[in-house]
Design a protein around this motif. Structure first.
Motif, PDB file in Angstrom:
ATOM      1  N   LYS A  22      31.876  33.323  28.148  1.00  0.00           N
ATOM      2  CA  LYS A  22      32.233  34.723  27.899  1.00  0.00           C
ATOM      3  C   LYS A  22      32.497  34.957  26.417  1.00  0.00           C
ATOM      4  O   LYS A  22      32.186  36.026  25.881  1.00  0.00           O
ATOM      5  CB  LYS A  22      33.468  35.086  28.730  1.00  0.00           C
ATOM      6  CG  LYS A  22      33.638  36.574  28.950  1.00  0.00           C
ATOM      7  CD  LYS A  22      32.506  37.142  29.781  1.00  0.00           C
ATOM      8  CE  LYS A  22      32.698  38.610  30.080  1.00  0.00           C
ATOM      9  NZ  LYS A  22      31.561  39.183  30.822  1.00  0.00           N
ATOM     10  N   LYS A  23      33.069  33.968  25.747  1.00  0.00           N
ATOM     11  CA  LYS A  23      33.276  34.090  24.304  1.00  0.00           C
ATOM     12  C   LYS A  23      31.943  34.078  23.559  1.00  0.00           C
ATOM     13  O   LYS A  23      31.760  34.787  22.577  1.00  0.00           O
ATOM     14  CB  LYS A  23      34.160  32.944  23.806  1.00  0.00           C
ATOM     15  CG  LYS A  23      35.619  33.061  24.203  1.00  0.00           C
ATOM     16  CD  LYS A  23      36.414  31.855  23.748  1.00  0.00           C
ATOM     17  CE  LYS A  23      36.419  31.715  22.237  1.00  0.00           C
ATOM     18  NZ  LYS A  23      37.230  30.546  21.803  1.00  0.00           N
ATOM     19  N   LYS A  24      31.009  33.263  24.051  1.00  0.00           N
ATOM     20  CA  LYS A  24      29.704  33.151  23.403  1.00  0.00           C
ATOM     21  C   LYS A  24      28.840  34.378  23.676  1.00  0.00           C
ATOM     22  O   LYS A  24      28.154  34.885  22.780  1.00  0.00           O
ATOM     23  CB  LYS A  24      29.001  31.896  23.925  1.00  0.00           C
ATOM     24  CG  LYS A  24      27.613  31.651  23.366  1.00  0.00           C
ATOM     25  CD  LYS A  24      27.651  31.083  21.981  1.00  0.00           C
ATOM     26  CE  LYS A  24      26.262  30.654  21.522  1.00  0.00           C
ATOM     27  NZ  LYS A  24      26.259  30.098  20.163  1.00  0.00           N
ATOM     28  N   TYR A  25      28.862  34.863  24.922  1.00  0.00           N
ATOM     29  CA  TYR A  25      28.030  36.003  25.324  1.00  0.00           C
ATOM     30  C   TYR A  25      28.916  37.093  25.925  1.00  0.00           C
ATOM     31  O   TYR A  25      28.947  37.290  27.141  1.00  0.00           O
ATOM     32  CB  TYR A  25      26.982  35.570  26.349  1.00  0.00           C
ATOM     33  CG  TYR A  25      26.184  34.350  25.953  1.00  0.00           C
ATOM     34  CD1 TYR A  25      25.476  34.314  24.760  1.00  0.00           C
ATOM     35  CD2 TYR A  25      26.142  33.226  26.779  1.00  0.00           C
ATOM     36  CE1 TYR A  25      24.744  33.204  24.392  1.00  0.00           C
ATOM     37  CE2 TYR A  25      25.407  32.112  26.423  1.00  0.00           C
ATOM     38  CZ  TYR A  25      24.718  32.101  25.225  1.00  0.00           C
ATOM     39  OH  TYR A  25      23.995  30.997  24.869  1.00  0.00           O
ATOM     40  N   PRO A  26      29.666  37.829  25.111  1.00  0.00           N
ATOM     41  CA  PRO A  26      30.630  38.800  25.653  1.00  0.00           C
ATOM     42  C   PRO A  26      29.993  39.949  26.424  1.00  0.00           C
ATOM     43  O   PRO A  26      30.641  40.544  27.290  1.00  0.00           O
ATOM     44  CB  PRO A  26      31.357  39.303  24.399  1.00  0.00           C
ATOM     45  CG  PRO A  26      30.430  39.013  23.262  1.00  0.00           C
ATOM     46  CD  PRO A  26      29.695  37.779  23.636  1.00  0.00           C
ATOM     47  N   ALA A  27      28.733  40.283  26.131  1.00  0.00           N
ATOM     48  CA  ALA A  27      28.094  41.416  26.807  1.00  0.00           C
ATOM     49  C   ALA A  27      27.451  41.024  28.133  1.00  0.00           C
ATOM     50  O   ALA A  27      27.031  41.893  28.899  1.00  0.00           O
ATOM     51  CB  ALA A  27      27.039  42.044  25.891  1.00  0.00           C
ATOM     52  N   ALA A  28      27.361  39.738  28.412  1.00  0.00           N
ATOM     53  CA  ALA A  28      26.687  39.288  29.631  1.00  0.00           C
ATOM     54  C   ALA A  28      27.598  39.431  30.841  1.00  0.00           C
ATOM     55  O   ALA A  28      28.818  39.283  30.745  1.00  0.00           O
ATOM     56  CB  ALA A  28      26.247  37.836  29.477  1.00  0.00           C
ATOM     57  N   GLU A  29      26.987  39.713  31.992  1.00  0.00           N
ATOM     58  CA  GLU A  29      27.721  39.719  33.254  1.00  0.00           C
ATOM     59  C   GLU A  29      27.779  38.286  33.774  1.00  0.00           C
ATOM     60  O   GLU A  29      26.746  37.667  34.036  1.00  0.00           O
ATOM     61  CB  GLU A  29      27.022  40.612  34.275  1.00  0.00           C
ATOM     62  CG  GLU A  29      27.736  40.646  35.621  1.00  0.00           C
ATOM     63  CD  GLU A  29      26.943  41.375  36.689  1.00  0.00           C
ATOM     64  OE1 GLU A  29      27.401  42.441  37.138  1.00  0.00           O
ATOM     65  OE2 GLU A  29      25.861  40.877  37.063  1.00  0.00           O
TER      66      GLU A  29
END
Length: 378
Positions: A50-57
């Motif tokens: 989530k830190k790496k890809y904050p926009a991903a679900e």
């Protein structure tokens, strides 16, 4: 996806995929292994992703734990349990069909087993992360391949490192269950405990039979804690009921116990304990993830293989050179002496507890099992 000779579909290389997505995949799936300990480890993966890809679900697939516990992972946007309530079916084929229809961009599988490999293949995801050994070389295009001694599962941090996800400073964490206040209130009322009573959790379970701390040691530690004004509470699964009886028998009278209660209830009660003590078990890992200080005794298992909470204190027997050995003796010590667990005495655990809780009353010598009377079997 691209074709290779023979008409087989293969995922695009990670660098090309991430460049197309501008470094931000849309949908990420994390498949946890069975059991609560695996769920705690996966909370690290989900937080780091989530830190790496904050926009991903980010979606978590959990098995072997109640839905109420799986939903305690704070960074998961969606939690799927294979109980038929999420459209994922109730078995393996239902899960594979749901994964195929969901079109994930990134899939990370924690376990090294056929189920994880089939889920990765069914997903058709451009980036599939897992244990790349044996059939895993076909199922996953990124991940860890070993060697990892004394175990069949890659540490979750190794899987994340393989795709450039930073895990520095990331610790396991879980939220409180929704019914926490209700469970704690009923527990205190049932045992006549007040709000000011200080609870100490004694976790009888072990990830392996050989990883259990002796019952007589739990009884001795319980007596020491009671003399200091604390209320020792026994925790464990239904299969630990016999151990709870042995602890009560060694202590001379029954102790407060929630052995055999639901996992949601035990996690709720753990959250209000001053500290938890036990071997390498799912209950100690859960306690550490919800922020409770834990004194965890490692014997046949290796502490470096687990992401542990900031408040977890690791204890090992310094004079037991044959540890770890869990790949040799899952149920009994291969050398039949259990030194790695029985040489960690209640006195030593009590000394560690001094750094966590206030202990003032001196320990009566009569309550201490001396080193020349250590239990041989348990």
């Amino acid at each position: 996806m691209q074709k290779v000779p023979g008409g087989i579909l293969r995922a695009e290389p990670r660098e090309r995929f991430l460049s197309k997505m501008a470094g931000q995949p849309r949908k990420v799936l994390v498949v946890a292994g069975g059991g609560a300990s695996r769920l705690v480890e996966c909370s690290v993966a989900i937080h780091a992703l989530k830190k790496k890809y904050p926009a991903a679900e980010t979606t978590l697939v959990a098995s072997g734990v109640p839905r109420e516990i799986a939903e305690c992972v704070p960074d998961a946007d969606k939690v799927v349990c294979t109980d038929g309530r999420d459209g994922a079916g109730t078995g393996l084929w239902g899960l594979l069909s749901w994964v195929w229809k969901s079109r994930f961009d990134v899939v990370l599988c924690q376990e090294r087993d056929r189920r994880s490999e089939l889920v990765a293949l069914a997903s058709g995801a451009p980036l599939r992360v897992g244990w790349r050994k044996g059939a895993g070389r076909l199922a996953f295009n990124e991940g860890a391949s070993g060697p990892f001694p004394n175990g069949r599962d890659a540490p979750i941090t190794a899987l994340l490192d393989s795709i450039g996800v930073d895990t520095e400073g990331v610790r396991p964490r879980l939220k409180q269950p929704e019914g926490q206040g209700r469970f704690v209130g009923k527990f205190r009322a049932r045992h006549g405990l007040g709000e000011k009573d200080k609870l100490v959790a004694l976790c009888l379970s072990g990830s392996l039979e050989a990883a259990r701390w002796p019952e007589v040691y739990f009884a001795s530690l319980a007596e020491m804690l009671k003399e200091r004004g604390f209320v020792p509470v026994l925790f464990g699964a239904k299969r630990d009921a016999r151990s709870a009886l042995e602890v009560g028998k060694a202590a001379g009278k029954p102790l407060v116990s929630c052995v055999g209660s639901s996992l949601e209830e035990m996690v709720s009660i753990l959250s209000v304990c001053e500290v938890a003590v036990g071997g390498d078990s799912h209950l100690c890992h859960l306690a550490g993830a919800i922020g409770v200080p834990v004194v965890m005794i490692f014997g046949p298992t290796e502490p470096s293989r687990y992401p542990l909470g900031d408040k977890t204190i690791v204890m090992t027997a310094s004079n037991s050179p044959c540890k770890p050995c869990w790949d040799l003796g899952r149920k009994r010590c291969p050398k039949l002496h259990h030194d790695c667990m029985r040489l960690v005495t209640p006195d030593e655990v009590l000394e560690k507890l001094r750094g966590v809780i206030s202990l003032k009353t001196p320990v009566p010598q009569s309550k201490r099992p001396s080193r020349d009377k250590l239990p041989v079997t348990y």
